[in-house]
Design a protein around this motif. Structure first.
Motif, PDB file in Angstrom:
ATOM      1  N   LEU A  10       3.486  60.097   4.550  1.00 29.28           N
ATOM      2  CA  LEU A  10       4.735  60.043   3.385  1.00 29.28           C
ATOM      3  C   LEU A  10       5.343  61.529   3.197  1.00 29.28           C
ATOM      4  N   ILE A  11       6.266  61.846   3.797  1.00 27.40           N
ATOM      5  CA  ILE A  11       7.058  63.110   3.107  1.00 27.40           C
ATOM      6  C   ILE A  11       7.758  63.045   1.981  1.00 27.40           C
ATOM      7  N   THR A  12       7.570  64.020   1.004  1.00 29.96           N
ATOM      8  CA  THR A  12       8.318  63.981  -0.068  1.00 29.96           C
ATOM      9  C   THR A  12       9.911  64.307  -0.020  1.00 29.96           C
ATOM     10  N   GLY A  13      10.389  63.535  -0.863  1.00 32.49           N
ATOM     11  CA  GLY A  13      11.936  64.065  -1.191  1.00 32.49           C
ATOM     12  C   GLY A  13      12.471  63.146  -2.203  1.00 32.49           C
ATOM     13  N   GLY A  14      13.764  63.108  -2.372  1.00 31.11           N
ATOM     14  CA  GLY A  14      14.501  62.208  -3.285  1.00 31.11           C
ATOM     15  C   GLY A  14      14.390  62.788  -4.577  1.00 31.11           C
ATOM     16  N   GLN A  15      14.789  62.080  -5.535  1.00 37.47           N
ATOM     17  CA  GLN A  15      14.926  62.354  -6.891  1.00 37.47           C
ATOM     18  C   GLN A  15      13.793  62.479  -7.837  1.00 37.47           C
ATOM     19  N   ALA A 184       1.907  56.221  19.537  1.00 37.63           N
ATOM     20  CA  ALA A 184       1.944  56.905  18.319  1.00 37.63           C
ATOM     21  C   ALA A 184       0.783  56.610  17.556  1.00 37.63           C
ATOM     22  N   ALA A 185      -0.119  57.612  17.325  1.00 40.18           N
ATOM     23  CA  ALA A 185      -1.256  57.508  16.263  1.00 40.18           C
ATOM     24  C   ALA A 185      -0.780  57.147  14.738  1.00 40.18           C
ATOM     25  N   ALA A 186       0.506  57.799  14.550  1.00 41.31           N
ATOM     26  CA  ALA A 186       0.918  57.364  13.011  1.00 41.31           C
ATOM     27  C   ALA A 186       2.512  57.434  12.925  1.00 41.31           C
ATOM     28  N   VAL A 187       2.997  57.209  11.983  1.00 42.76           N
ATOM     29  CA  VAL A 187       4.475  57.358  11.753  1.00 42.76           C
ATOM     30  C   VAL A 187       4.493  58.248  10.405  1.00 42.76           C
ATOM     31  N   ALA A 188       5.635  58.917  10.323  1.00 46.42           N
ATOM     32  CA  ALA A 188       5.930  59.650   9.263  1.00 46.42           C
ATOM     33  C   ALA A 188       7.333  59.128   8.642  1.00 46.42           C
ATOM     34  N   VAL A 189       7.250  58.874   7.215  1.00 46.91           N
ATOM     35  CA  VAL A 189       8.644  58.380   6.644  1.00 46.91           C
ATOM     36  C   VAL A 189       9.128  59.268   5.549  1.00 46.91           C
ATOM     37  N   VAL A 190      10.179  59.362   5.014  1.00 38.42           N
ATOM     38  CA  VAL A 190      10.784  59.912   3.832  1.00 38.42           C
ATOM     39  C   VAL A 190      11.444  58.736   3.140  1.00 38.42           C
ATOM     40  N   GLY A 191      12.717  58.389   3.653  1.00 37.36           N
ATOM     41  CA  GLY A 191      13.526  57.545   2.756  1.00 37.36           C
ATOM     42  C   GLY A 191      12.770  56.387   2.557  1.00 37.36           C
ATOM     43  N   ALA A 192      12.114  55.497   3.515  1.00 39.37           N
ATOM     44  CA  ALA A 192      11.597  54.319   3.500  1.00 39.37           C
ATOM     45  C   ALA A 192      10.611  54.075   2.448  1.00 39.37           C
ATOM     46  N   ILE A 193      10.286  55.088   1.783  1.00 34.09           N
ATOM     47  CA  ILE A 193       9.545  54.895   0.562  1.00 34.09           C
ATOM     48  C   ILE A 193      10.020  55.336  -0.444  1.00 34.09           C
ATOM     49  N   MET A 194      10.553  57.062  -0.155  1.00 32.63           N
ATOM     50  CA  MET A 194      11.010  57.706  -1.267  1.00 32.63           C
ATOM     51  C   MET A 194      12.471  57.370  -1.964  1.00 32.63           C
ATOM     52  N   ASN A 195      13.041  56.509  -1.093  1.00 31.41           N
ATOM     53  CA  ASN A 195      14.381  55.944  -1.509  1.00 31.41           C
ATOM     54  C   ASN A 195      14.418  54.471  -1.691  1.00 31.41           C
ATOM     55  N   ALA A 196      13.054  53.590  -1.907  1.00 28.98           N
ATOM     56  CA  ALA A 196      12.770  52.434  -1.887  1.00 28.98           C
ATOM     57  C   ALA A 196      13.058  51.871  -3.402  1.00 28.98           C
ATOM     58  N   THR A 197      13.518  50.897  -3.603  1.00 25.69           N
ATOM     59  CA  THR A 197      13.561  50.130  -4.877  1.00 25.69           C
ATOM     60  C   THR A 197      12.191  50.033  -5.432  1.00 25.69           C
ATOM     61  N   ASP A 198      11.376  49.657  -4.743  1.00 19.10           N
ATOM     62  CA  ASP A 198       9.977  49.322  -4.971  1.00 19.10           C
ATOM     63  C   ASP A 198       9.060  50.250  -4.080  1.00 19.10           C
ATOM     64  N   PRO A 199       8.729  51.458  -4.279  1.00 17.75           N
ATOM     65  CA  PRO A 199       7.976  52.226  -3.269  1.00 17.75           C
ATOM     66  C   PRO A 199       6.504  51.770  -3.003  1.00 17.75           C
ATOM     67  N   LEU A 200       6.132  51.014  -4.095  1.00 17.49           N
ATOM     68  CA  LEU A 200       4.534  50.589  -3.864  1.00 17.49           C
ATOM     69  C   LEU A 200       4.718  49.622  -2.718  1.00 17.49           C
ATOM     70  N   ARG A 201       5.479  48.561  -2.776  1.00 20.54           N
ATOM     71  CA  ARG A 201       5.607  47.544  -2.046  1.00 20.54           C
ATOM     72  C   ARG A 201       6.059  47.935  -0.536  1.00 20.54           C
ATOM     73  N   ALA A 202       6.770  49.019  -0.404  1.00 24.15           N
ATOM     74  CA  ALA A 202       7.380  49.664   0.435  1.00 24.15           C
ATOM     75  C   ALA A 202       6.448  50.477   1.475  1.00 24.15           C
ATOM     76  N   THR A 203       5.355  50.902   0.701  1.00 23.42           N
ATOM     77  CA  THR A 203       4.193  51.496   1.311  1.00 23.42           C
ATOM     78  C   THR A 203       3.174  50.302   1.769  1.00 23.42           C
ATOM     79  N   GLU A 204       3.074  49.540   1.006  1.00 29.76           N
ATOM     80  CA  GLU A 204       2.166  48.307   1.485  1.00 29.76           C
ATOM     81  C   GLU A 204       2.720  47.696   2.878  1.00 29.76           C
ATOM     82  N   GLU A 205       4.024  47.476   3.127  1.00 26.77           N
ATOM     83  CA  GLU A 205       4.402  47.009   4.234  1.00 26.77           C
ATOM     84  C   GLU A 205       4.238  47.740   5.377  1.00 26.77           C
TER      85      GLU A 205
END
Length: 211
Positions: A10-15, A184-205
Motif C-alpha cells: 500500500l503506497i500512501t496518498g490521498g487526504q 508477479a510476487a505482489a501488487v502495489a496500490v494507492v487509490g484502491a485503498i487510499m480512496n476507498a469508502t471503506d479502506p479496511l474492507r478494500a484491504t481485505e478484498e
C-alpha cells in the motif's frame, strides 16, 4: 521482512493517509496476514523533508507493533532517519547501486523498471525487489508511460525469477489475481485503498485476491 514477501504493498496518498494505513493494518491483522502487507510512504515532491519525516514516523508506529513492513519511497535519508525497513527508488532517484550503499546491505530496496533488461540491471545493482508498471491505466500519478499489460509483467518476472516483482498501476481486487498468476510476487496500490469508502474492507478484498 519475514519468510513471506508481502503480497500487497500500500503506497500512501490521498487526504488522510494515516487513517487508511491504520485501516489496512487492522484488516491484515484481522485476517492473520500482517506478513503479507507492506506500507510504502510516498509524498509529493513539494512536501518538505520535515513533513515527510513526520508522516513516515507515524506510519512506522502503526506498522511496527504488527510486524508490517514499512518502506519509504524516494527519500532514503527519511527512511534512515525513522528507522524504516528500507526504501524504494524510481528512475529519477538515486541509482540502485548508490541507494544500496546509502541503505546498507540488510535493508529492503525496491527499484522501478519496465522491461527485462532494466530488471536484470537493477537486480545486479542490489535491488531486493522490482516495481514494474504501470500494469494498467491509472489516474493516481500523471506523466506515466503506456500500460504494460499482464503479459509484459509476466515477461519481466520470468527474466528475474529469483527477484520478487511488484506490479503497480491500476491494480484492483478484480485484476490483482491475474497479475499474480502471470508471475508477479505482489501488487502495489494507492487509490484502491487510499480512496476507498471503506479502506479496511478494500484491504481485505485485495489481500484475499493475492493470497
Amino acid at each position: 521482512m519475514g519468510p513471506v514477501f508481502p503480497h500487497l504493498h500500500l503506497i500512501t496518498g490521498g487526504q488522510d493517509p494515516l487513517a487508511a494505513v491504520a485501516a489496512a493494518v487492522a484488516a491484515a491483522s484481522r485476517l492473520g496476514a500482517t506478513d503479507r502487507l507492506a506500507i510504502q510512504v510516498r509524498v509529493e515532491d513539494h512536501v518538505t523533508d520535515r513533513d515527510a519525516y513526520e508522516l513516515a514516523d507515524a506510519v512506522l508506529e502503526l506498522c511496527r507493533p504488527h510486524g508490517v513492513l514499512c518502506l519509504v519511497n524516494d527519500r532514503l535519508h527519511v527512511a534512515l532517519a525513522v528507522g524504516a525497513d528500507g526504501g524504494h527508488v524510481g528512475a529519477a532517484d538515486l541509482p540502485v547501486a548508490a541507494a544500496r550503499r546509502v541503505l546498507g546491505s540488510s535493508a529492503m530496496l525496491g527499484a522501478t523498471c519496465r522491461d527485462a533488461d532494466a530488471a536484470r540491471a537493477a537486480r545486479r545493482a542490489g535491488a531486493s525487489y522490482l516495481g514494474v508498471g504501470p500494469a494498467f491505466a491509472t489516474t493516481t500519478k500523471t506523466g506515466l508511460p503506456d500500460p504494460l499489460g499482464v503479459d509484459a509483467i509476466g515477461v519481466v518476472a520470468a527474466a528475474v525469477p529469483d527477484t520478487p516483482i511488484v506490479a503497480i498501476g491500476g491494480v484492483t481486487a478484480k485484476n490483482a489475481a491475474g497479475l499474480r498468476a502471470a508471475g508477479a510476487a505482489a501488487v502495489a496500490v494507492v487509490g484502491a485503498i487510499m480512496n476507498a469508502t471503506d479502506p479496511l474492507r478494500a484491504t481485505e478484498e485485495l489481500l484475499e485476491a493475492v493470497a
